[in-house]
Scaffold this motif. Structure first.
Motif: not given
Length: 257
Positions: A9-11, A36-41, A169-170, A228-229
């Protein structure tokens, strides 16, 4: 060999969603939850929430870019090392291989958790084989993943049984999310480094995604763990719960077969 199956899952996923979803993932038998480590998370903040609401579910970051979040500044408190893999990546760092080698060494001092290296190309995969506990691969078809794993095992030498291959894998579990999956594929296809990699492999980004039960099974015997993303139409808790239930059924169907 069946690959372990985890959810990604996204951060940016809310604490409320993680609190509700993580225990269900544990009950359904998933190996772990990667953020996932993403900007804003903040993936580390999310893992703390997951750790508090689960007992066995493995935890992972996929991956923290060291240019944006240097290892020295990471808050690792409250995350149980015994069931965690900290994945780090070079991001936009200059001299990425050397910077990542230093980052792995620094993280070893700070934690007993497993360390994974996000790797797109062969040089970073070689570094993972030599220094890390796992490599995090991304956007690969089963054939491309098999080739990457062959390289990893060769480069790891005597450590080949110690370095795990983890593949993001998306994935969608129903047709309503198909447009969102295509949008995600197009986005990665627009990135220069990924576009070059897709061109080398001779595939389109959408070819490296999962949209049915048989596509998941194609990774068995290829990598050690498939993450599994989860891609859903709206990213709601209800959709994510249905995604988890459907993909768990896919896995159970293979076991029954």
């Amino acid at each position: 060999m069946r690959a372990a199956v985890s959810i990604g899952l996204p951060g940016t996923t809310s604490s409320e969603t993680l609190q509700a979803l993580a225990p269900r993932l544990e009950r359904l038998g998933f190996d772990g939850l990667w953020l996932n480590d993403v900007p804003g998370g903040d993936s580390l903040a999310g893992l703390r929430v997951v750790a508090e609401t689960t007992e066995r579910l493995r935890l992972g970051t996929g991956v923290i870019p060291i240019d944006r979040r240097p290892v020295a500044r990471l808050d690792l408190a409250g995350i149980p090392a015994e069931r965690t893999t900290f994945g780090i990546g070079s991001g936009g760092t200059h001299h990425p291989v050397g910077a990542m080698a230093d980052a792995v060494a620094e993280l070893r001092v700070r934690t007993d958790a497993r360390i994974a290296v996000g790797a797109l190309g062969p040089r970073m995969r070689r570094l993972a084989a030599e220094l890390a506990d796992a490599v995090v691969l991304n956007w690969l078809t089963p054939a491309a993943a098999a080739a990457a794993m062959d390289d990893l095992r060769r480069d790891a030498g005597d450590r080949s049984g110690e370095v795990r291959g983890v593949l993001y894998v998306r994935t969608i579990s129903d047709g309503a999310a198909r447009a969102a999956l295509q949008k995600e594929a197009d986005r990665y296809g627009s990135y220069v480094s990924y576009a070059a990699n897709f061109a080398r492999l001779g595939v389109q980004p959408i070819d490296a995604t999962i949209n049915r039960e048989s596509a998941l099974h194609a990774y068995d015997g290829v990598v050690d763990e498939v993450v599994l993303r989860a891609i859903t139409a709206g990213g709601t808790l209800d959709e994510l719960e249905r995604f988890a239930e459907t993909t768990a059924e896919w896995r159970a169907a293979q076991s029954d077969g």
